[in-house]
Design an enzyme around this catalytic site. Structure first.
Site, PDB file in Angstrom:
ATOM      1  N   ASP A  65      12.248 -50.091 -77.860  1.00  0.00           N
ATOM      2  CA  ASP A  65      10.846 -50.409 -77.607  1.00  0.00           C
ATOM      3  C   ASP A  65      10.036 -49.533 -78.550  1.00  0.00           C
ATOM      4  OD1 ASP A  65       8.211 -50.603 -76.741  1.00  0.00           O
ATOM      5  OD2 ASP A  65       8.710 -50.560 -74.605  1.00  0.00           O
ATOM      6  N   ASN A  92       8.309 -54.574 -88.823  1.00  0.00           N
ATOM      7  CA  ASN A  92       8.098 -55.988 -88.523  1.00  0.00           C
ATOM      8  C   ASN A  92       7.815 -56.261 -87.048  1.00  0.00           C
ATOM      9  OD1 ASN A  92       8.605 -59.063 -88.893  1.00  0.00           O
ATOM     10  ND2 ASN A  92      10.154 -58.426 -87.392  1.00  0.00           N
ATOM     11  N   TYR A 158      -5.154 -58.852 -81.446  1.00  0.00           N
ATOM     12  CA  TYR A 158      -4.138 -59.011 -82.496  1.00  0.00           C
ATOM     13  C   TYR A 158      -4.734 -58.748 -83.886  1.00  0.00           C
ATOM     14  CZ  TYR A 158      -0.666 -61.289 -85.486  1.00  0.00           C
ATOM     15  OH  TYR A 158       0.253 -61.568 -86.470  1.00  0.00           O
ATOM     16  N   ALA A 160      -7.418 -57.112 -84.666  1.00  0.00           N
ATOM     17  CA  ALA A 160      -7.848 -55.713 -84.793  1.00  0.00           C
ATOM     18  C   ALA A 160      -6.653 -54.809 -85.096  1.00  0.00           C
ATOM     19  CB  ALA A 160      -8.551 -55.258 -83.521  1.00  0.00           C
ATOM     20  N   ALA A 161      -5.552 -55.038 -84.412  1.00  0.00           N
ATOM     21  CA  ALA A 161      -4.361 -54.217 -84.638  1.00  0.00           C
ATOM     22  C   ALA A 161      -3.824 -54.414 -86.050  1.00  0.00           C
ATOM     23  CB  ALA A 161      -3.284 -54.554 -83.612  1.00  0.00           C
TER      24      ALA A 161
END
Length: 250
Positions: A65, A92, A158, A160-161
């Protein structure tokens, strides 16, 4: 024909499916030994492991994780014990989250996506930069998205990240050059097995509404990753490379 990554060691997060799997296989074909991470209890890990090993390279698959620092620490130790150094890091692994307006998004949903898509990249870089072989040019490839620059309604977490990953790439490239080269690979819509099997046909057709009128192929993204990872990519530093079929214009 000379292999482009012979005897190098590449670590790919989220390498058991989709784009990550495609990159792992492409790198193995070119002679790289592979470490890939996957989520626990994924069913196809053994088949991917065997497929990579069929190219005559070593392969290590590690349940991880990437949002958890203890998992990354364990991964780094396993990698160092097995291979000593790595040459290529491909960040990835990620999640896209649920489509919804920002005002309906819970703090927990926002934090979960940021922890995987941004914090995970930070943790991987922090722990693996010290074991990247920088005597020959090391490579870090951060997987982003063309949506990080064009945006998309109802995917603010999503985009923003991934936008932050782009900025992380540029700053880290300045920190690490010339010994380690850091670049962003930002695919457009790609026909992964998951998308083709899980998404509604109407959604897929909408994604094809770009100048090239089709989804990208995983192999096309993997080929771009190979360019950045190999000696042919030694003049790319801090760049945003986006194979997107023209989606960025829509």
């Amino acid at each position: 024909m000379m292999m482009k990554l012979k005897n190098q060691v590449a670590l790919i997060t989220g390498g058991s499916k989709g784009i990550g799997k495609g990159i792992a296989i492409q790198f193995a074909k070119e002679g790289a030994n592979i470490i890939f991470t996957h989520l626990p209890n994924e069913e196809n890990v053994d088949s991917v492991l065997q497929q990579i090993q069929s190219f005559g390279v070593e392969c290590l698959a590690v349940p991880t994780d990437i949002s958890k620092e203890e998992d990354i620490n364990r991964l780094a130790k396993l990698t160092e014990d097995r291979f000593g150094k790595i040459n290529i890091l491909v960040n990835n692994a990620g999640t896209i989250g649920e489509e919804k307006p920002l005002v309906e998004m819970s703090t927990e949903e926002w934090d979960h996506l940021m922890n995987v898509d941004l914090r995970g990249v930070f943790l991987m870089c922090k722990n693996f930069i010290p074991i990247i072989d920088s005597e020959s040019v090391g490579k870090i490839i951060n997987i982003s998205s063309e949506l990080s620059i064009k945006g998309r309604a109802n995917y603010t977490h999503y985009t923003a990240a991934k936008g932050a990953v782009n900025s992380l790439t540029r700053s880290l490239a300045l920190e690490l050059a010339p010994n380690i080269l850091v670049n962003t690979l930002a695919p457009g819509p790609v026909g992964t097995d998951m998308i083709l099997s899980d998404m509604e046909p109407e959604w897929i057709e909408k994604e094809k509404d770009i100048p090239l009128q089709r989804l990208g192929k995983v192999e096309e993204i993997a080929a771009t990753a190979l360019l950045l990872a190999s000696n042919e990519g030694d003049f790319f530093c801090g760049q945003f490379i986006s194979p997107n079929g023209g989606a960025v214009f829509i």
